[in-house]
Design a protein around this motif. Structure first.
Motif, short mmCIF file in Angstrom:
data_model
loop_
_atom_site.label_atom_id
_atom_site.label_comp_id
_atom_site.label_asym_id
_atom_site.label_seq_id
_atom_site.Cartn_x
_atom_site.Cartn_y
_atom_site.Cartn_z
N ALA A 75 0.84 -1.20 0.00
CA ALA A 75 0.00 0.00 0.00
C ALA A 75 0.87 1.25 0.00
N SER A 76 0.38 2.28 -0.64
CA SER A 76 1.17 3.51 -0.68
C SER A 76 1.06 4.33 0.59
N SER A 77 0.01 4.08 1.39
CA SER A 77 -0.13 4.94 2.56
C SER A 77 -0.58 4.24 3.84
N PHE A 78 -0.76 2.93 3.85
CA PHE A 78 -1.28 2.29 5.06
C PHE A 78 -0.16 1.89 6.02
N ALA A 79 -0.34 2.24 7.29
CA ALA A 79 0.60 1.88 8.34
C ALA A 79 -0.17 1.68 9.63
N THR A 80 0.47 1.04 10.58
CA THR A 80 -0.08 0.92 11.92
C THR A 80 1.09 0.95 12.90
N ALA A 81 0.78 1.21 14.15
CA ALA A 81 1.81 1.24 15.18
C ALA A 81 1.20 0.68 16.46
N ILE A 82 2.03 -0.04 17.21
CA ILE A 82 1.58 -0.63 18.47
C ILE A 82 2.62 -0.41 19.56
N CYS A 83 2.15 -0.48 20.80
CA CYS A 83 3.06 -0.47 21.95
C CYS A 83 3.86 -1.77 21.90
N ARG A 84 5.16 -1.66 22.03
CA ARG A 84 6.02 -2.87 22.01
C ARG A 84 5.74 -3.79 23.19
N ALA A 85 5.27 -3.25 24.29
CA ALA A 85 5.04 -4.07 25.49
C ALA A 85 3.71 -4.81 25.47
N CYS A 86 2.62 -4.12 25.09
CA CYS A 86 1.29 -4.75 25.21
C CYS A 86 0.53 -4.92 23.90
N GLY A 87 1.01 -4.34 22.82
CA GLY A 87 0.37 -4.51 21.52
C GLY A 87 -0.80 -3.59 21.24
#
Length: 143
Positions: free
Chosen positions: A80-92
């Motif tokens: 995808a040209s623009s899709f991303a996500t981010a999560i806390c490394r500890a709990c997701g």
């Protein structure tokens, strides 16, 4: 926090948010630009829900109190040209992240500590809406 006639939020008080374990804590100092419910298949997959509820904000307004950016794992969908996500490394827990071009912040509304004082302004990608996504007024309530 109060809404103006155009639906934007009075930036009278900052919004705070955090992940489930408390390792990532942030503050939004400016008014959100938008509040959207996204029904696209990618957002449904990444949230595990019927839609993603996201505030859109200026990156300059994001202040990491703890955990960010080192405590955050970001993933950009390669196809995808623009899709991303981010999560806390500890709990997701999904946490705020910048768009790929860095012009906006995507802030998962469920991570806010308090009511932001605004309601979703629009729904997007409704053609991809899950068939089981129904009007909540039709679902029995248990307290």
């Amino acid at each position: 926090m109060s809404s103006s006639a155009d639906g934007s939020v009075d930036a009278g008080r900052p919004l705070t948010g955090s992940c489930l374990c408390g390792a990532v804590v942030y503050r939004l100092d400016g008014a959100p630009l938008d509040f959207v419910l996204c029904h696209c298949g990618r957002c449904r997959k990444t949230t595990g829900s019927a839609f993603a509820a996201n505030l859109i904000a200026h990156p300059k307004d994001m202040v990491w109190i703890s955990g960010g950016p080192d405590g955050i794992m970001r993933w950009d969908l390669p196809t995808a040209s623009s899709f991303a996500t981010a999560i806390c490394r500890a709990c997701g827990t999904p946490v705020p992240h910048a768009t790929r071009n860095g012009h906006l912040m995507i802030v998962p509304a469920g991570t806010l500590d308090d009511d932001p004082g605004i309601r979703p302004r629009r729904q997007i990608f409704t053609a991809s809406q899950a068939g089981w996504c129904v009007d909540l007024e039709d679902v029995p309530v248990e307290t």
